[in-house]
Design a protein around this motif. Structure first.
Motif, PDB file in Angstrom:
ATOM      1  N   ARG A 124     -27.875  11.424   6.929  1.00 38.06           N
ATOM      2  CA  ARG A 124     -26.791  10.878   7.725  1.00 38.06           C
ATOM      3  C   ARG A 124     -27.251  10.702   9.193  1.00 38.06           C
ATOM      4  N   GLU A 125     -28.233  11.322   9.457  1.00 39.98           N
ATOM      5  CA  GLU A 125     -28.797  11.219  10.949  1.00 39.98           C
ATOM      6  C   GLU A 125     -29.483  10.014  10.936  1.00 39.98           C
ATOM      7  N   MET A 126     -30.274   9.568   9.776  1.00 43.03           N
ATOM      8  CA  MET A 126     -30.907   8.068   9.725  1.00 43.03           C
ATOM      9  C   MET A 126     -30.056   7.169   9.948  1.00 43.03           C
ATOM     10  N   CYS A 127     -28.955   7.316   9.332  1.00 41.76           N
ATOM     11  CA  CYS A 127     -28.088   6.187   9.265  1.00 41.76           C
ATOM     12  C   CYS A 127     -27.167   6.078  10.946  1.00 41.76           C
ATOM     13  N   ARG A 128     -27.200   7.253  11.555  1.00 38.18           N
ATOM     14  CA  ARG A 128     -26.704   7.209  13.003  1.00 38.18           C
ATOM     15  C   ARG A 128     -27.743   6.827  14.091  1.00 38.18           C
ATOM     16  N   GLN A 129     -28.972   7.136  13.591  1.00 38.09           N
ATOM     17  CA  GLN A 129     -29.955   6.653  14.567  1.00 38.09           C
ATOM     18  C   GLN A 129     -30.128   5.130  14.655  1.00 38.09           C
ATOM     19  N   THR A 130     -29.911   4.414  13.645  1.00 38.18           N
ATOM     20  CA  THR A 130     -29.765   2.677  13.803  1.00 38.18           C
ATOM     21  C   THR A 130     -28.744   2.518  14.609  1.00 38.18           C
ATOM     22  N   LYS A 131     -27.766   3.224  14.903  1.00 39.83           N
ATOM     23  CA  LYS A 131     -26.712   2.475  15.610  1.00 39.83           C
ATOM     24  C   LYS A 131     -26.011   1.500  15.254  1.00 39.83           C
ATOM     25  N   TRP A 132     -25.983   1.194  14.004  1.00 39.35           N
ATOM     26  CA  TRP A 132     -25.346  -0.161  13.217  1.00 39.35           C
ATOM     27  C   TRP A 132     -23.936   0.201  12.649  1.00 39.35           C
ATOM     28  N   PHE A 133     -23.580   1.378  12.637  1.00 39.31           N
ATOM     29  CA  PHE A 133     -22.417   1.736  12.050  1.00 39.31           C
ATOM     30  C   PHE A 133     -21.434   2.556  13.140  1.00 39.31           C
ATOM     31  N   ALA A 134     -20.249   2.091  13.276  1.00 43.52           N
ATOM     32  CA  ALA A 134     -19.358   2.849  14.280  1.00 43.52           C
ATOM     33  C   ALA A 134     -18.886   4.082  13.574  1.00 43.52           C
ATOM     34  N   ARG A 135     -18.445   3.994  12.285  1.00 41.36           N
ATOM     35  CA  ARG A 135     -18.041   5.036  11.590  1.00 41.36           C
ATOM     36  C   ARG A 135     -18.631   4.959  10.178  1.00 41.36           C
ATOM     37  N   MET A 136     -18.700   6.203   9.468  1.00 42.54           N
ATOM     38  CA  MET A 136     -19.333   6.490   8.304  1.00 42.54           C
ATOM     39  C   MET A 136     -18.471   7.431   7.571  1.00 42.54           C
ATOM     40  N   ARG A 137     -18.050   7.019   6.096  1.00 38.82           N
ATOM     41  CA  ARG A 137     -17.546   7.955   5.233  1.00 38.82           C
ATOM     42  C   ARG A 137     -18.876   9.167   4.740  1.00 38.82           C
ATOM     43  N   ARG A 138     -18.159  10.485   4.067  1.00 39.52           N
ATOM     44  CA  ARG A 138     -19.031  11.347   3.826  1.00 39.52           C
ATOM     45  C   ARG A 138     -19.915  10.920   2.523  1.00 39.52           C
ATOM     46  N   ASP A 139     -19.427   9.973   1.502  1.00 39.88           N
ATOM     47  CA  ASP A 139     -20.192   9.765   0.417  1.00 39.88           C
ATOM     48  C   ASP A 139     -21.219   8.746   0.811  1.00 39.88           C
ATOM     49  N   VAL A 140     -21.337   8.278   2.000  1.00 39.41           N
ATOM     50  CA  VAL A 140     -22.551   7.405   2.401  1.00 39.41           C
ATOM     51  C   VAL A 140     -23.869   8.052   2.158  1.00 39.41           C
ATOM     52  N   SER A 141     -24.033   9.459   2.767  1.00 37.09           N
ATOM     53  CA  SER A 141     -25.292  10.119   2.544  1.00 37.09           C
ATOM     54  C   SER A 141     -25.458  10.555   1.370  1.00 37.09           C
ATOM     55  N   ARG A 142     -24.473  10.791   0.410  1.00 38.74           N
ATOM     56  CA  ARG A 142     -24.632  11.102  -0.642  1.00 38.74           C
ATOM     57  C   ARG A 142     -25.293  10.111  -1.755  1.00 38.74           C
ATOM     58  N   ASN A 143     -24.799   8.954  -1.551  1.00 39.92           N
ATOM     59  CA  ASN A 143     -25.103   7.763  -2.542  1.00 39.92           C
ATOM     60  C   ASN A 143     -26.561   7.345  -1.935  1.00 39.92           C
ATOM     61  N   LEU A 144     -26.889   7.502  -0.861  1.00 42.19           N
ATOM     62  CA  LEU A 144     -28.147   6.819  -0.452  1.00 42.19           C
ATOM     63  C   LEU A 144     -29.318   7.993  -0.616  1.00 42.19           C
ATOM     64  N   ALA A 145     -28.796   9.388  -0.693  1.00 45.16           N
ATOM     65  CA  ALA A 145     -29.662  10.235  -1.199  1.00 45.16           C
ATOM     66  C   ALA A 145     -29.914  10.253  -2.641  1.00 45.16           C
ATOM     67  N   ASN A 146     -28.858  10.018  -3.387  1.00 46.89           N
ATOM     68  CA  ASN A 146     -29.075   9.754  -4.815  1.00 46.89           C
ATOM     69  C   ASN A 146     -29.976   8.629  -5.158  1.00 46.89           C
ATOM     70  N   MET A 147     -29.835   7.458  -4.518  1.00 48.14           N
ATOM     71  CA  MET A 147     -30.747   6.287  -4.736  1.00 48.14           C
ATOM     72  C   MET A 147     -32.112   6.411  -4.465  1.00 48.14           C
ATOM     73  N   VAL A 148     -32.451   7.302  -3.301  1.00 48.98           N
ATOM     74  CA  VAL A 148     -33.788   7.708  -3.254  1.00 48.98           C
ATOM     75  C   VAL A 148     -34.389   8.657  -3.939  1.00 48.98           C
ATOM     76  N   HIS A 149     -33.593   9.649  -4.601  1.00 46.08           N
ATOM     77  CA  HIS A 149     -33.922  10.638  -5.593  1.00 46.08           C
ATOM     78  C   HIS A 149     -34.389   9.830  -6.750  1.00 46.08           C
ATOM     79  N   TYR A 150     -33.704   9.042  -7.274  1.00 48.69           N
ATOM     80  CA  TYR A 150     -33.846   8.285  -8.615  1.00 48.69           C
ATOM     81  C   TYR A 150     -35.066   7.569  -8.518  1.00 48.69           C
ATOM     82  N   LEU A 151     -35.412   6.839  -7.301  1.00 47.03           N
ATOM     83  CA  LEU A 151     -36.468   5.860  -7.154  1.00 47.03           C
ATOM     84  C   LEU A 151     -37.759   6.744  -7.290  1.00 47.03           C
TER      85      LEU A 151
END
Length: 222
Positions: A124-151
């Motif tokens: 979630r901090e990584m997404c905020r550091q890009t400053k590309w998104f004004a707002r984010m839902r809670r499931d953003v970091s979960r789905n991103l972490a799941n994708m990285v974990h699978y790969l």
């Protein structure tokens, strides 16, 4: 004038949260692999950790860039886990035979744990550091972490098989490079990536590259 941040060395990176996370995934695969001859004291080198971190950072940035473009095309400002889900399927489309497992892994609701929550906060901090998104839902970091974990889990499992073939007790960049090169889907996914300390360039005829650079020392590709 703002001072440029110093790049972490391989040993320093191995002691960060990324290095600890990779070691956890390695231990999980060693525990599952009880039927084969995995060495019980097998470890991973700091350079191999740096290679895996670089690969995961590359695919994460690609997914976030596509998610940003999807939001801009729709005129939206709220990033959701659904955007991460479809962006992951776009960039991981090379994993054709593993598509069902990938879809299930991304949408999986993890068991709540302290370590899982810490990893999701980091993403979630990584997404905020890009400053590309004004707002984010809670499931953003979960789905991103799941994708990285699978790969990451997939790459480490294939790299362990290469280490067992060589009868080595230490996972190196050479094992990672060979594992990615021998798997056609991962080879195409990371096309153009050169694995440091090896002559492996993914997505290309590595025998030709090895002949062209015979006798020359390999270097880190920054």
């Amino acid at each position: 004038m703002r001072r440029k941040q110093r790049k972490l060395t391989a040993n320093e990176l191995a002691n960060q949260w990324q290095g600890r996370y990779i070691n956890e995934v390695l231990q999980e695969n060693k525990d599952k692999d009880k039927t084969t001859t995995t060495h019980p004291y097998l470890t991973i080198s700091a350079n191999a950790v740096a290679v895996l971190v670089s690969l995961m950072r590359d695919i994460t940035v690609r997914v976030l860039v596509t998610s940003r473009d999807m939001l801009q095309s729709r005129g939206k400002k709220l990033l959701s886990g659904r955007d991460i889900y479809y962006s992951s399927l776009i960039h991981l489309s090379e994993l054709k035979t593993r598509k069902i497992q990938l879809m299930d892994a991304i949408r999986q609701v993890n068991v709540v744990s302290i370590e899982a929550n810490k990893r999701q906060r980091k993403f979630r901090e990584m997404c905020r550091q890009t400053k590309w998104f004004a707002r984010m839902r809670r499931d953003v970091s979960r789905n991103l972490a799941n994708m990285v974990h699978y790969l990451l889990n997939l790459i480490i499992r294939l790299s362990l098989e290469q280490a067992k073939v060589d009868k080595k007790t230490r996972l190196t960049p050479n094992h990672i490079g060979r594992a990615l090169h021998h798997d056609d889907e991962l080879n195409n996914l990371f096309r153009g990536v050169t694995i440091p300390q090896t002559n492996v360039r993914l997505g290309y005829n590595n025998q030709k590259i090895k002949a062209e650079h015979a006798g020359t020392p390999t270097e880190w590709m920054n």
